[in-house]
Write a protein that holds these residues in place. Structure first.
Motif, short mmCIF file in Angstrom:
data_model
loop_
_atom_site.label_atom_id
_atom_site.label_comp_id
_atom_site.label_asym_id
_atom_site.label_seq_id
_atom_site.Cartn_x
_atom_site.Cartn_y
_atom_site.Cartn_z
N SER A 23 0.81 -1.23 0.00
CA SER A 23 0.00 0.00 0.00
C SER A 23 0.84 1.27 0.00
N ALA A 24 2.17 1.13 -0.10
CA ALA A 24 3.12 2.26 -0.20
C ALA A 24 3.23 3.08 1.08
N TRP A 25 2.95 2.47 2.19
CA TRP A 25 3.04 3.14 3.49
C TRP A 25 4.44 3.71 3.74
N TRP A 26 5.49 2.89 3.55
CA TRP A 26 6.87 3.33 3.80
C TRP A 26 7.28 4.42 2.81
N GLU A 27 6.90 4.26 1.56
CA GLU A 27 7.29 5.21 0.53
C GLU A 27 6.68 6.58 0.79
N VAL A 28 5.41 6.61 1.15
CA VAL A 28 4.75 7.89 1.43
C VAL A 28 5.44 8.60 2.59
N ASN A 29 5.71 7.88 3.65
CA ASN A 29 6.35 8.49 4.82
C ASN A 29 7.74 9.01 4.47
N LEU A 30 8.52 8.22 3.74
CA LEU A 30 9.86 8.66 3.33
C LEU A 30 9.81 9.91 2.46
#
Length: 178
Positions: A23-30
């Motif tokens: 769900s791109a959780w890590w990517e969004v936060n980064l």
């Protein structure tokens, strides 16, 4: 995430890709903390990776961090080898805890070689087998030894440039395209 941002960077003008992103959780936060121009999110799971899920993550982190998300987002559910990406247009690739799940590598590795720019990188955050072959608790797939991943990357002329311990047997491995 703090360790990742301290040791690995990209430019605001970069185009990045995340493979097996869920769900791109890590990517969004980064990318809220260190934006890029565009990120291409690739995951075959159409239930998990949706524009709505990415928007929810953006809203959550914007509110939590009091920051604005400025990166353009593109979503694909196609295999990497079938995703229409201009050759040598990607500055960097993220693979967060998914390398052991990606298949077939015989298609993925040449596709990575084709799309990543010279001087570009592939950053894996991956739990590894150390000492003996281990099985990933979440998906029951075998975990690679680092030397196996090094050989896979060498097959497309990428070489290890950085290695950091994240946790006991989880590492950040950065491979460069010379």
């Amino acid at each position: 995430m703090k360790q990742l941002l301290e040791h690995f960077s990209w430019k605001p003008s970069d185009t990045l890709l995340s493979l097996g992103c869920g769900s791109a959780w890590w990517e969004v936060n980064l990318l809220l903390h260190q934006p890029c121009q565009e990120i291409i999110l690739i995951d075959p799971n159409t239930q998990l990776l949706t524009l709505e899920a990415v928007k929810e993550s953006i809203d959550y982190f914007e509110k939590k961090q009091s920051l604005s998300f400025s990166t353009q987002v593109q979503i694909s559910h196609s295999p990497l080898s079938q995703t229409p990406i201009t050759p040598h247009s990607i500055d960097g690739v993220f693979v967060f805890n998914a390398w052991h799940e990606l298949a077939p590598l015989e298609e993925i590795l040449p596709a990575l070689k084709r799309i990543v720019k010279l001087g570009g990188w592939i950053l894996l955050e991956e739990e590894l087998s150390v000492g003996h072959r281990r099985i990933h608790e979440g998906c029951a797939k075998e975990l690679y030894f680092q030397d196996e991943i090094d050989l896979q990357m060498a097959s497309i002329d990428f070489s290890l440039s950085q290695k950091l311990v994240k946790e006991k047997q989880t590492f950040y491995l950065k491979y460069m395209n010379p």
